[in-house]
Design a protein around this motif. Structure first.
Motif, mmCIF file in Angstrom:
data_model
loop_
_atom_site.group_PDB
_atom_site.id
_atom_site.type_symbol
_atom_site.label_atom_id
_atom_site.label_comp_id
_atom_site.label_asym_id
_atom_site.label_seq_id
_atom_site.Cartn_x
_atom_site.Cartn_y
_atom_site.Cartn_z
ATOM 1 N N VAL A 13 0.855 -1.189 0.000
ATOM 2 C CA VAL A 13 0.000 0.000 0.000
ATOM 3 C C VAL A 13 0.889 1.237 0.000
ATOM 4 C CG1 VAL A 13 -1.771 1.296 1.229
ATOM 5 C CG2 VAL A 13 -1.809 -1.208 1.275
ATOM 6 N N ASN A 14 0.597 2.161 -0.897
ATOM 7 C CA ASN A 14 1.313 3.429 -0.933
ATOM 8 C C ASN A 14 0.318 4.503 -1.357
ATOM 9 O OD1 ASN A 14 2.974 5.687 -1.648
ATOM 10 N ND2 ASN A 14 4.719 4.301 -1.821
ATOM 11 N N THR A 15 -0.297 5.157 -0.381
ATOM 12 C CA THR A 15 -1.367 6.106 -0.674
ATOM 13 C C THR A 15 -0.853 7.385 -1.343
ATOM 14 O OG1 THR A 15 -1.212 6.930 1.596
ATOM 15 C CG2 THR A 15 -2.898 5.280 1.141
ATOM 16 N N THR A 16 0.404 7.751 -1.104
ATOM 17 C CA THR A 16 0.948 8.943 -1.757
ATOM 18 C C THR A 16 1.094 8.708 -3.254
ATOM 19 O OG1 THR A 16 2.112 9.717 0.220
ATOM 20 C CG2 THR A 16 2.944 10.479 -1.895
ATOM 21 N N LYS A 17 1.668 7.577 -3.633
ATOM 22 C CA LYS A 17 1.784 7.267 -5.059
ATOM 23 C C LYS A 17 0.406 7.089 -5.692
ATOM 24 C CE LYS A 17 6.423 5.256 -5.208
ATOM 25 N NZ LYS A 17 7.243 4.087 -5.625
ATOM 26 N N LEU A 18 -0.510 6.518 -4.944
ATOM 27 C CA LEU A 18 -1.873 6.359 -5.446
ATOM 28 C C LEU A 18 -2.496 7.726 -5.733
ATOM 29 C CD1 LEU A 18 -4.248 4.489 -6.055
ATOM 30 C CD2 LEU A 18 -4.842 4.560 -3.623
ATOM 31 N N HIS A 19 -2.245 8.678 -4.862
ATOM 32 C CA HIS A 19 -2.746 10.041 -5.051
ATOM 33 C C HIS A 19 -2.177 10.652 -6.333
ATOM 34 C CE1 HIS A 19 -4.053 14.080 -4.269
ATOM 35 N NE2 HIS A 19 -2.843 14.519 -4.003
ATOM 36 N N TYR A 20 -0.870 10.486 -6.538
ATOM 37 C CA TYR A 20 -0.244 11.062 -7.733
ATOM 38 C C TYR A 20 -0.687 10.352 -9.006
ATOM 39 C CZ TYR A 20 2.736 14.186 -5.065
ATOM 40 O OH TYR A 20 3.184 15.190 -4.254
ATOM 41 N N TYR A 22 -8.274 14.248 -2.458
ATOM 42 C CA TYR A 22 -7.613 13.025 -2.032
ATOM 43 C C TYR A 22 -8.429 11.808 -2.475
ATOM 44 C CZ TYR A 22 -4.841 15.924 1.192
ATOM 45 O OH TYR A 22 -4.005 16.857 1.730
ATOM 46 N N PRO A 23 -7.768 10.739 -2.938
ATOM 47 C CA PRO A 23 -8.525 9.519 -3.283
ATOM 48 C C PRO A 23 -9.315 9.031 -2.071
ATOM 49 C CG PRO A 23 -6.242 9.368 -4.024
ATOM 50 C CD PRO A 23 -6.322 10.588 -3.155
ATOM 51 N N ARG A 24 -10.581 8.679 -2.291
ATOM 52 C CA ARG A 24 -11.418 8.239 -1.173
ATOM 53 C C ARG A 24 -10.763 7.095 -0.395
ATOM 54 N NH1 ARG A 24 -15.282 9.246 -5.124
ATOM 55 N NH2 ARG A 24 -17.010 10.637 -4.553
ATOM 56 N N ILE A 25 -10.264 6.119 -1.124
ATOM 57 C CA ILE A 25 -9.742 4.931 -0.462
ATOM 58 C C ILE A 25 -8.543 5.247 0.420
ATOM 59 C CG2 ILE A 25 -8.107 4.219 -2.275
ATOM 60 C CD1 ILE A 25 -9.135 1.343 -1.805
ATOM 61 N N ALA A 26 -7.805 6.312 0.084
ATOM 62 C CA ALA A 26 -6.618 6.680 0.850
ATOM 63 C C ALA A 26 -6.963 7.276 2.210
ATOM 64 C CB ALA A 26 -5.766 7.678 0.063
ATOM 65 N N ILE A 68 0.245 6.896 8.236
ATOM 66 C CA ILE A 68 1.683 7.050 8.003
ATOM 67 C C ILE A 68 2.292 5.716 7.569
ATOM 68 C CG2 ILE A 68 3.900 7.605 9.075
ATOM 69 C CD1 ILE A 68 2.111 10.030 8.557
ATOM 70 N N MET A 69 1.842 4.616 8.163
ATOM 71 C CA MET A 69 2.324 3.289 7.768
ATOM 72 C C MET A 69 1.968 2.992 6.317
ATOM 73 S SD MET A 69 1.284 1.257 11.251
ATOM 74 C CE MET A 69 1.354 -0.358 10.477
ATOM 75 N N PHE A 70 0.871 3.587 5.812
ATOM 76 C CA PHE A 70 0.480 3.415 4.417
ATOM 77 C C PHE A 70 1.152 4.442 3.513
ATOM 78 C CE2 PHE A 70 -3.788 1.787 6.216
ATOM 79 C CZ PHE A 70 -3.276 0.509 6.340
ATOM 80 N N ASN A 71 2.143 5.161 4.048
ATOM 81 C CA ASN A 71 2.934 6.140 3.304
ATOM 82 C C ASN A 71 2.128 7.371 2.884
ATOM 83 O OD1 ASN A 71 5.672 6.633 2.379
ATOM 84 N ND2 ASN A 71 4.858 6.576 0.307
ATOM 85 N N SER A 72 1.125 7.737 3.668
ATOM 86 C CA SER A 72 0.360 8.952 3.380
ATOM 87 C C SER A 72 1.164 10.183 3.761
ATOM 88 C CB SER A 72 -0.954 8.950 4.175
ATOM 89 O OG SER A 72 -1.783 7.888 3.805
ATOM 90 N N LYS A 73 0.934 11.262 3.042
ATOM 91 C CA LYS A 73 1.503 12.538 3.457
ATOM 92 C C LYS A 73 0.849 12.993 4.756
ATOM 93 C CE LYS A 73 2.945 14.463 -0.987
ATOM 94 N NZ LYS A 73 2.833 15.614 -1.898
ATOM 95 N N ILE A 74 1.521 13.907 5.461
ATOM 96 C CA ILE A 74 1.022 14.368 6.760
ATOM 97 C C ILE A 74 -0.389 14.938 6.627
ATOM 98 C CG2 ILE A 74 1.354 16.020 8.635
ATOM 99 C CD1 ILE A 74 3.316 13.743 8.728
ATOM 100 N N GLN A 75 -0.633 15.728 5.570
ATOM 101 C CA GLN A 75 -1.958 16.334 5.396
ATOM 102 C C GLN A 75 -3.026 15.260 5.185
ATOM 103 O OE1 GLN A 75 0.876 16.994 3.787
ATOM 104 N NE2 GLN A 75 0.951 19.097 3.000
ATOM 105 N N MET A 76 -2.707 14.254 4.389
ATOM 106 C CA MET A 76 -3.659 13.187 4.123
ATOM 107 C C MET A 76 -3.907 12.360 5.384
ATOM 108 S SD MET A 76 -3.490 10.312 1.072
ATOM 109 C CE MET A 76 -2.754 11.493 -0.048
ATOM 110 N N ALA A 77 -2.823 12.088 6.127
ATOM 111 C CA ALA A 77 -2.944 11.327 7.369
ATOM 112 C C ALA A 77 -3.771 12.097 8.401
ATOM 113 C CB ALA A 77 -1.563 11.013 7.931
ATOM 114 N N THR A 78 -3.602 13.415 8.428
ATOM 115 C CA THR A 78 -4.374 14.238 9.358
ATOM 116 C C THR A 78 -5.862 14.206 9.012
ATOM 117 O OG1 THR A 78 -2.472 15.705 9.698
ATOM 118 C CG2 THR A 78 -4.637 16.550 10.314
ATOM 119 N N ALA A 79 -6.168 14.289 7.717
ATOM 120 C CA ALA A 79 -7.574 14.220 7.284
ATOM 121 C C ALA A 79 -8.186 12.882 7.681
ATOM 122 C CB ALA A 79 -7.663 14.423 5.775
ATOM 123 N N ALA A 80 -7.453 11.800 7.438
ATOM 124 C CA ALA A 80 -7.951 10.472 7.822
ATOM 125 C C ALA A 80 -8.115 10.366 9.327
ATOM 126 C CB ALA A 80 -7.004 9.391 7.314
#
Length: 456
Positions: free
Chosen positions: A116-123, A389-393, A331-343
């Motif tokens: 899982v890599n949510t940052t790459k998924l976002h890009y 942000y991708p919903r799944i992320a 963070i373990m899924f490699n999300s950026k800080i902003q994305m992790a904060t939203a989640a």
């Protein structure tokens, strides 16, 4: 491969180089005979089809479900004047592209592993969105450059940072399960060291079975060591050893668990069943190791000691612990800080509501899980529309905290001691909750996404 052999390999012409990996790597650029200045729309059928397959494999490798992979492939194929039909699994992809002349090109591709890599998924989602908005008017070189840039992005976080994220997540998880300060501290230390070791093993491409066994064993041993170290200074009951289960919950396969349900709801049965089998394999390995540790320590699962906190205090602490847990998993899924904060914010609201429904109005745990996941899905859709942000992320990390890891462990523990009735009761509770979590997301998605709610 020796250094001499590696140097000889580098001197070979590109077409003469062959991958030495067990899962042989695909050299995507070697499919192309057109130069980089050629418009992608003007490329040959095979070249256009390879672009579609490359994009699909990148999406698949970053952990998203079959529906999102197929959507991305279809979007790119339409802009390149082709029809695409894809059959998608956990680590494999077979697809056929057909042009307007009725000619077709088929490929069968596979990945060496999943992750899982949510940052790459976002890009990658941004890549497809921009490609569609530009009506596919990019050159082959532009596409190669953008995809290469995304694929070569380094991990956002170092092993010690990922270990700290797991420590934060499992510390919060342990409190939400009912643990006190001692259990939280020990779980924090155990999970931190355990996930650090796991990340180092993943970086060395060691098999998933080995890294789960070692990581869970290390986490459990560090928890027990920390407990006995504290016991030298503070009189502690051995009952607190039961909290060691919280130290191993960082291995919970939240993404494949949730995406399996989402895929099956869209009749992507192959992907859904493979993801479910993968998640169950991880759970069985992790809980079996936990059972082994329990036998060695002669520990029997019991309820945590009551915390005796007031309703307001407990709710505030649950909000904080839920945020920390979801933020850590993100963070373990490699999300950026902003994305992790939203989640984290979504998870804090949804999970605290779920726990309150169970405790204060005695709602069945499965029904509360459905409501919590539904709220998370609705909030994630709002953020997706506003920020992109991708919903799944953001949905999956926000409800991973709701996956009943403790119930699964207690089921395995009792099955191990042939207490079938008790084990089956825990297993059924876990199954009901696991069923309701993706169901809540599905209902939210149907209400907020017009594309999702149609079958065709």
């Amino acid at each position: 491969m020796t250094k001499k052999e590696d140097e000889q390999r580098k001197r070979l012409k590109p077409q003469e180089r062959l991958s030495h990996h067990h899962h042989m790597r695909i050299r995507w650029k070697e499919f192309f005979t057109s130069d980089n200045q050629t418009a992608a729309k003007d490329a040959t059928l095979s070249e256009r089809a390879v672009i579609v397959g490359h994009i699909g494999m990148m999406f698949l490798s970053y952990g998203t479900g079959a529906w999102r992979v197929r959507t991305a492939m279809n979007t790119v194929a339409r802009k390149l004047n082709m029809t695409c039909s894809a059959d998608i699994g956990l680590v494999s992809l077979e697809y056929t592209c057909v042009d307007r002349d009725g000619k077709s090109y088929t490929q069968a591709l596979s990945l060496p592993s999943t992750g899982v890599n949510t940052t790459k998924l976002h890009y990658m989602s941004k890549f497809v969105y921009e490609f569609e908005n530009d009506d596919g008017n990019w050159t082959i070189g532009e596409i190669h450059q953008r995809l290469t840039k995304i694929s070569r992005m380094k991990a956002q976080y170092t092993p010690w940072q990922v270990g700290l994220a797991a420590a934060l997540a499992c510390g919060g998880f342990t409190f939400l399960l009912g643990g006190g300060i001692v259990e939280v501290i020990c779980a924090f230390l155990g999970a931190g060291v355990g996930n650090y070791v796991r990340r180092k093993m993943i970086d060395r491409r060691l098999t998933i079975v080995a890294n789960i066994i070692v990581a869970v064993t290390v986490a459990s041993c560090v928890y027990v060591g920390a407990f006995y170290l504290l016991r030298l200074f503070i009189p502690l009951s051995k009952h607190l050893l039961d909290g060691y289960i919280g130290a191993m919950l960082f291995v919970i396969p939240g993404f494949p668990f949730i995406t399996s349900g989402l895929d099956m709801s869209k009749l992507d049965m192959r992907s859904g069943l493979e993801r479910m089998a993968y998640a169950l394999m991880i759970i069985l390995i992790a809980t079996s190791v936990g059972w082994g540790v329990a036998m060695i320590l002669n520990v029997h699962p019991q309820d945590f000691l009551p915390l005796n906190l007031g309703a307001v205090t407990l709710t505030i602490l649950r909000l904080i612990a839920s945020f920390c847990g979801v933020f850590g998993f993100s963070i373990m899924f490699n999300s950026k800080i902003q994305m992790a904060t939203a989640a984290g914010l979504i998870g804090a609201i949804a999970n605290t509501l779920r726990l309150s429904l169970v405790q204060w109005i005695n709602m069945p745990a499965a029904a509360a899980a459905f409501i919590g996941a539904f709220i998370a899905g609705m909030l994630a859709s709002f953020i997706h529309q506003k920020i992109g942000y991708p919903r799944i992320a953001i949905t999956v990390p926000s409800i991973v905290i709701m996956v009943p890891g403790l119930y699964m462990y207690r089921a395995m523990f009792n099955f191990g001691f042939i207490s079938i009735n008790i084990g089956a009761r825990w297993a059924m509770q876990a199954i009901m909750i696991i069923f309701c979590l993706p169901l809540g997301l599905i209902v939210a998605r149907i209400l907020t996404d017009k594309h999702w709610r149609h079958a065709g």
